[in-house]
Design a protein around this motif. Structure first.
Motif, PDB file in Angstrom:
ATOM      1  N   UNK A 530      39.223  48.090  46.702  1.00 42.69           N
ATOM      2  CA  UNK A 530      38.050  48.791  47.233  1.00 42.69           C
ATOM      3  C   UNK A 530      37.186  49.330  46.103  1.00 42.69           C
ATOM      4  N   UNK A 531      37.815  49.982  45.100  1.00 47.76           N
ATOM      5  CA  UNK A 531      37.051  50.496  43.972  1.00 47.76           C
ATOM      6  C   UNK A 531      36.367  49.378  43.194  1.00 47.76           C
ATOM      7  N   UNK A 532      36.991  48.217  43.176  1.00 44.55           N
ATOM      8  CA  UNK A 532      36.459  47.104  42.391  1.00 44.55           C
ATOM      9  C   UNK A 532      35.224  46.492  43.064  1.00 44.55           C
ATOM     10  N   UNK A 533      35.268  46.305  44.377  1.00 40.70           N
ATOM     11  CA  UNK A 533      34.193  45.545  45.043  1.00 40.70           C
ATOM     12  C   UNK A 533      33.187  46.427  45.760  1.00 40.70           C
ATOM     13  N   UNK A 534      33.336  47.786  45.686  1.00 43.07           N
ATOM     14  CA  UNK A 534      32.419  48.617  46.465  1.00 43.07           C
ATOM     15  C   UNK A 534      30.944  48.422  46.093  1.00 43.07           C
ATOM     16  N   UNK A 565      30.168  34.117  49.986  1.00 44.51           N
ATOM     17  CA  UNK A 565      30.539  33.471  48.721  1.00 44.51           C
ATOM     18  C   UNK A 565      30.711  34.508  47.622  1.00 44.51           C
ATOM     19  N   UNK A 566      29.829  35.499  47.577  1.00 48.08           N
ATOM     20  CA  UNK A 566      29.925  36.515  46.533  1.00 48.08           C
ATOM     21  C   UNK A 566      31.153  37.407  46.726  1.00 48.08           C
ATOM     22  N   UNK A 567      31.415  37.805  47.971  1.00 50.49           N
ATOM     23  CA  UNK A 567      32.584  38.646  48.227  1.00 50.49           C
ATOM     24  C   UNK A 567      33.870  37.895  47.905  1.00 50.49           C
ATOM     25  N   UNK A 568      33.947  36.623  48.311  1.00 54.83           N
ATOM     26  CA  UNK A 568      35.140  35.828  48.005  1.00 54.83           C
ATOM     27  C   UNK A 568      35.337  35.700  46.497  1.00 54.83           C
ATOM     28  N   UNK A 569      34.250  35.481  45.767  1.00 52.36           N
ATOM     29  CA  UNK A 569      34.356  35.378  44.314  1.00 52.36           C
ATOM     30  C   UNK A 569      34.775  36.706  43.694  1.00 52.36           C
ATOM     31  N   UNK A 576      42.432  37.883  39.637  1.00 52.21           N
ATOM     32  CA  UNK A 576      42.673  37.322  38.306  1.00 52.21           C
ATOM     33  C   UNK A 576      42.848  38.438  37.273  1.00 52.21           C
ATOM     34  N   UNK A 577      42.017  39.473  37.335  1.00 50.73           N
ATOM     35  CA  UNK A 577      42.125  40.550  36.367  1.00 50.73           C
ATOM     36  C   UNK A 577      43.360  41.420  36.602  1.00 50.73           C
ATOM     37  N   UNK A 578      43.838  41.468  37.835  1.00 48.52           N
ATOM     38  CA  UNK A 578      45.006  42.298  38.121  1.00 48.52           C
ATOM     39  C   UNK A 578      46.315  41.550  37.844  1.00 48.52           C
ATOM     40  N   UNK A 579      46.361  40.250  38.229  1.00 44.82           N
ATOM     41  CA  UNK A 579      47.619  39.519  38.133  1.00 44.82           C
ATOM     42  C   UNK A 579      47.570  38.371  37.123  1.00 44.82           C
ATOM     43  N   UNK A 580      46.350  37.966  36.686  1.00 45.63           N
ATOM     44  CA  UNK A 580      46.243  36.938  35.665  1.00 45.63           C
ATOM     45  C   UNK A 580      46.469  35.519  36.139  1.00 45.63           C
ATOM     46  N   UNK A 581      46.558  35.250  37.436  1.00 43.16           N
ATOM     47  CA  UNK A 581      46.809  33.898  37.966  1.00 43.16           C
ATOM     48  C   UNK A 581      45.474  33.313  38.428  1.00 43.16           C
ATOM     49  N   UNK A 582      44.849  32.503  37.582  1.00 46.34           N
ATOM     50  CA  UNK A 582      43.512  32.014  37.921  1.00 46.34           C
ATOM     51  C   UNK A 582      43.542  30.905  38.972  1.00 46.34           C
ATOM     52  N   UNK A 583      44.606  30.095  39.011  1.00 46.02           N
ATOM     53  CA  UNK A 583      44.661  29.025  40.018  1.00 46.02           C
ATOM     54  C   UNK A 583      44.779  29.617  41.428  1.00 46.02           C
ATOM     55  N   UNK A 584      45.679  30.585  41.573  1.00 47.11           N
ATOM     56  CA  UNK A 584      45.827  31.211  42.888  1.00 47.11           C
ATOM     57  C   UNK A 584      44.566  31.987  43.263  1.00 47.11           C
ATOM     58  N   UNK A 585      43.880  32.564  42.264  1.00 43.34           N
ATOM     59  CA  UNK A 585      42.618  33.263  42.537  1.00 43.34           C
ATOM     60  C   UNK A 585      41.563  32.299  43.074  1.00 43.34           C
ATOM     61  N   UNK A 587      42.204  29.555  44.784  1.00 37.03           N
ATOM     62  CA  UNK A 587      42.600  29.241  46.163  1.00 37.03           C
ATOM     63  C   UNK A 587      42.180  30.372  47.101  1.00 37.03           C
ATOM     64  N   UNK A 588      42.363  31.608  46.663  1.00 33.49           N
ATOM     65  CA  UNK A 588      41.958  32.759  47.479  1.00 33.49           C
ATOM     66  C   UNK A 588      40.451  32.731  47.755  1.00 33.49           C
ATOM     67  N   UNK A 589      39.660  32.434  46.719  1.00 33.50           N
ATOM     68  CA  UNK A 589      38.202  32.399  46.888  1.00 33.50           C
ATOM     69  C   UNK A 589      37.793  31.337  47.906  1.00 33.50           C
ATOM     70  N   UNK A 590      38.380  30.145  47.805  1.00 32.25           N
ATOM     71  CA  UNK A 590      38.030  29.067  48.733  1.00 32.25           C
ATOM     72  C   UNK A 590      38.430  29.430  50.158  1.00 32.25           C
ATOM     73  N   UNK A 591      39.638  29.980  50.307  1.00 31.22           N
ATOM     74  CA  UNK A 591      40.128  30.340  51.641  1.00 31.22           C
ATOM     75  C   UNK A 591      39.252  31.430  52.273  1.00 31.22           C
ATOM     76  N   UNK A 592      38.952  32.479  51.500  1.00 32.64           N
ATOM     77  CA  UNK A 592      38.146  33.566  52.036  1.00 32.64           C
ATOM     78  C   UNK A 592      36.734  33.114  52.398  1.00 32.64           C
TER      79      UNK A 592
END
Length: 796
Positions: A530-534, A565-569, A576-585, A587-592
């Protein structure tokens, strides 16, 4: 490798060295597109008179018409009229509480006499000229053949004028509808209102007087108000040439007649300009594109931005004078050409002189502005960037020329208006080409300061205060826009789009800082997200609120898809910044984003009936043949009737196959809402899809290389021996967010034409008719076409 190529290319350009091969390819593509499309303009110039000879009508100007009388009548009689009549006709006029409604007011009586003389003067002049010609013919004074042709020409000029304004001769009473309206109102004023309360009788008479004044002025609201307002009982005339004409009918006809007469000189000038434009449009378009390309090349050299802006202003001022370009910002579709007449060496229009003067002022001021607007080396961002603009604008103007000549009669000046729109768009494009670096630095600095101030305030008031400020800020912005910009939909839609583009770019720009990484990695996952995307949620919620308040629902769908698109990104960036997994990030963007599209589309079909316009479009989509709005049915017929290769320019049945003056074919707004269908009709399905997919690929290519020259985060670099902020980072984010919204706009407008989604009233980028959309797109395109030659990162 990419960085070294950009640096070497930029350095060679800044030294005035050999031109890099990408620039050769870009120039070859731009010139090739111009050479390929230029012959197509001849197809729309075969008949410069247009369908039903719409540009060939001989229009006799009516001179000496009275000045507007409605303000005087509002001041004297507005207080007695019905409130809705007074509010519609007497805006910004202080009106008295009463007035004499027993006799015709002096301003109206004087206007009647002036109007009669103004209409009858051309008849008398023509009659006098005909009498002189016939006398010369009888006495054999002159060439009989020439005299006979002159007599026929005068008769041909006189008869349409008499029929157009319902005149009965040089000694008549003037236009029939207006004379009848005066006769009926005079009769009602002289007749006592038996059985009617004095207040109602006076209100009806005041209504009649105000509407009569509106008819004399040619006010377009007269027709609707005449059918709704309370009018005197004595509203029928049974004597003379008026027959049994009703007062409401005579007022409506008189208003249309007077509006036509007051605009007759402008219409004649527009007809002349359209006939000339049909023959010169191709060369003017080619000249615009080549001039823009030359200024684009100057922008890549280390030329002072102020000097470049001065050159751009002077160049487009000269283009307006040379091409007689109409000033596109006139009120009520007035016509002000770049020079007074078609002859050479004539006086430029005032706006051309102002542009020349502005260029001189900016050039003189460039000595002092050099310190504040320092130049920097730039290079090409995409080989197909400018050639794509040339292609899109050329196809769009071809369609508008054909629609003007052969489409709806009310749209006959579309190409003339678009000439001014394209000229102004190229002017803005050229100015932004030179100002892109200073603009990037200014916006980046201002928004960074704003973010720091907001963060400091949020840290001082705590979580609850920050949440309250978040809601209060949304309400204030939405309420302000709703109060100031309601019923200005074209403006609010583009302002909303710019808000989302700049807001999203600002969010992604600042989320590359170390502080944002700490926000992403601190606290629980939900609160951290929430703090990140507000900030992005603030931008999106303000946009949705303003669109709902102003009832501008068409752009809301596109903004909704783009915001997804912007919210998903942003969620993917946080992951990615919290967990460092860019591939899963990823996938999350595409799904959202996919989930967001489904949710927004379902909400559109389920909740769209709340808005009347959206409900009508949903009904049209569900049952195009049974709904009150049959536009989608007409579009479907037109698409199915089009041959595989299209009808071809000059042969498109925009108005169906009817022989009447009306247009029962495609909808009147095909130049904006249904551009994809227009492409199908003119060029065929293959060409339409090629342009659509090519536009999508072109938009992607505009920003493809931006990531190779900037990391997208705020930083300082060493340029020309100084430490400066990296303006390329924020400019690249602006480019990316604009491209995302443009792609959403393209997808939604094509889907609406194919009956997949309801129509939204949005345009096909760079092809459709529409000034505000074109100007905004031109300005943002100018930010994409260049990339800065990378400088060395500053250690400090």
């Amino acid at each position: 490798m990419a960085l070294s190529i950009a640096r070497e290319s930029g350095e060679s350009l800044s030294r005035g060295g050999l031109i890099a091969w990408p620039l050769v390819v870009e120039a070859a593509l731009a010139i090739g597109v111009v050479a390929a499309l230029l012959p197509w303009f001849d197809r729309v110039a075969t008949d410069d008179a247009g369908r039903d000879r719409r540009f060939a009508d001989v229009i006799v100007a009516v001179r000496g018409l009275p000045n507007p009388v409605l303000p005087l009548l509002c001041a004297s009689h507005g207080g007695l009229a019905e409130p809705f009549v007074r509010e519609r006709l007497c805006r910004r006029v202080d009106f008295a509480s009463g007035g004499d409604v027993e006799r015709m007011p002096l301003p109206l009586a004087d206007a009647r006499a002036r109007t009669r003389n103004a209409f009858l003067a051309p008849l008398r002049e023509t009659q006098t000229r005909l009498a002189e010609l016939r006398l010369q013919q009888r006495e054999g004074l002159g060439d009989l053949l020439v005299l006979s042709d002159a007599i026929e020409a005068s008769d041909a000029e006189l008869q349409p004028f008499v029929q157009r304004y319902a005149l009965d001769g040089p000694e008549g009473a003037g236009p029939l509808p207006l004379d009848c309206a005066f006769e009926i109102v005079e009769g009602s004023l002289a007749r006592p209102g038996a059985g009617t309360a004095n207040a109602h009788r006076d209100m009806a008479r005041a209504n009649a007087l105000l509407l009569l004044g509106a008819a004399v002025d040619g006010n377009p609201a007269t027709s609707a108000l005449a059918d709704l307002a309370m009018l005197p009982v004595a509203s029928v005339s049974s004597k003379g040439r008026c027959g049994t004409m009703r007062l409401a009918d005579s007022l409506t006809q008189a208003s249309a007649l007077m509006a036509d007469a007051r605009h007759a000189p402008v219409i004649a000038a527009k007809n002349e300009a359209m006939r000339a434009l049909l023959h010169t449009a191709g060369w003017q378009w080619a000249g615009f594109m080549l001039a823009g390309f030359a200024l684009l090349q100057l922008g890549r050299r280390s030329i002072a931005p102020a000097v470049g802006v001065a050159l751009a202003l002077a160049t487009w001022a000269f283009a307006a004078w040379l091409g007689r370009v109409p000033w596109p910002l006139t009120a009520d579709r007035a016509f002000e050409a770049g020079r007074e007449s078609a002859w050479w060496f004539t006086m430029p229009a005032p706006f051309v002189l102002w542009l020349f003067a502005s260029s001189v002022v900016v050039l003189v001021a460039s000595v002092w502005l050099r310190k504040w607007l320092p130049p920097g080396p730039q290079t090409i961002a995409s080989r197909v960037g400018y050639p794509g603009l040339v292609l899109m604008t050329g196809i769009g103007w071809l369609l508008l020329l054909d629609l003007s000549a052969n489409g709806h009669f009310g749209n006959r000046y579309l190409a003339l208006y678009h000439q001014g729109h394209l000229w102004l768009g190229m002017l803005i494009f050229s100015v932004f080409v030179f100002l892109r670096q200073p603009l990037g630095r200014m916006l980046g600095w201002c928004l960074s300061v704003l973010d720091g101030v907001v963060s400091a305030i949020g840290g001082g008031v705590g979580t609850g205060g920050a949440a309250a400020g978040f809601v209060l800020g949304i309400l204030l912005l939405v309420g302000g826009v709703g109060l100031l910009l309601t019923n200005v939909r074209q403006l609010t839609s583009e302002l909303g789009r710019v808000w989302l583009i700049v807001g999203a770019a600002w969010f992604f720009f600042l989320r590359g800082t170390p502080l944002a990484e700490r926000v992403a990695r601190s606290g629980s996952s939900f609160l951290s997200l929430v703090r990140y995307i507000w900030p992005l949620l603030f931008v999106v919620l303000v946009l949705i609120g303003t669109m709902l308040v102003t009832r501008d629902m068409g752009p809301l769908l596109i903004a909704g898809y783009g915001a997804g698109a912007f919210v998903a990104a942003s969620v993917a960036m946080w992951w990615h910044q919290r967990y460092g997994a860019w591939r899963f990030a990823l996938v999350i963007a595409i799904f959202l984003f996919a989930l967001w599209i489904v949710a927004v589309t379902l909400a559109l079909f389920e909740l769209g009936s709340i808005d009347d316009v959206t409900a009508g479009r949903l009904e049209n989509l569900a049952a195009p043949l049974a709904s009150a709005n049959d536009q989608l049915a007409l579009v479907g017929w037109f698409q199915s009737a089009a041959p595989p290769a299209g009808f071809g320019l000059g042969n498109v049945p925009w108005c169906g196959y009817a022989t009447s003056r009306g247009c029962a074919g495609v909808p009147a707004q095909i130049q904006s809402d249904y551009t994809f269908t227009a492409l199908v009709g003119a060029f065929g399905w293959t060409f339409a899809w090629a342009v659509t997919l090519g536009c999508a690929v072109w938009l992607h290519r505009l920003v493809r290389h931006h990531g190779r020259v900037t990391s997208g985060e705020p930083r300082f670099i060493v340029a020309q021996g100084r430490v400066v902020s990296d303006d390329q980072a924020f400019l690249s984010w602006l480019s990316v967010t604009w491209v995302v919204l443009a792609l959403c706009q393209l997808a939604v407008t094509v889907a609406g034409n194919l009956a997949v989604l309801p129509l939204t009233g949005v345009t096909f980028p760079f092809v459709s008719f529409g000034m505000t959309s074109l100007l905004v797109n031109m300005a943002l395109l100018a930010l994409c076409l260049h990339i800065n030659v990378p400088g060395s990162p500053a250690n400090a």
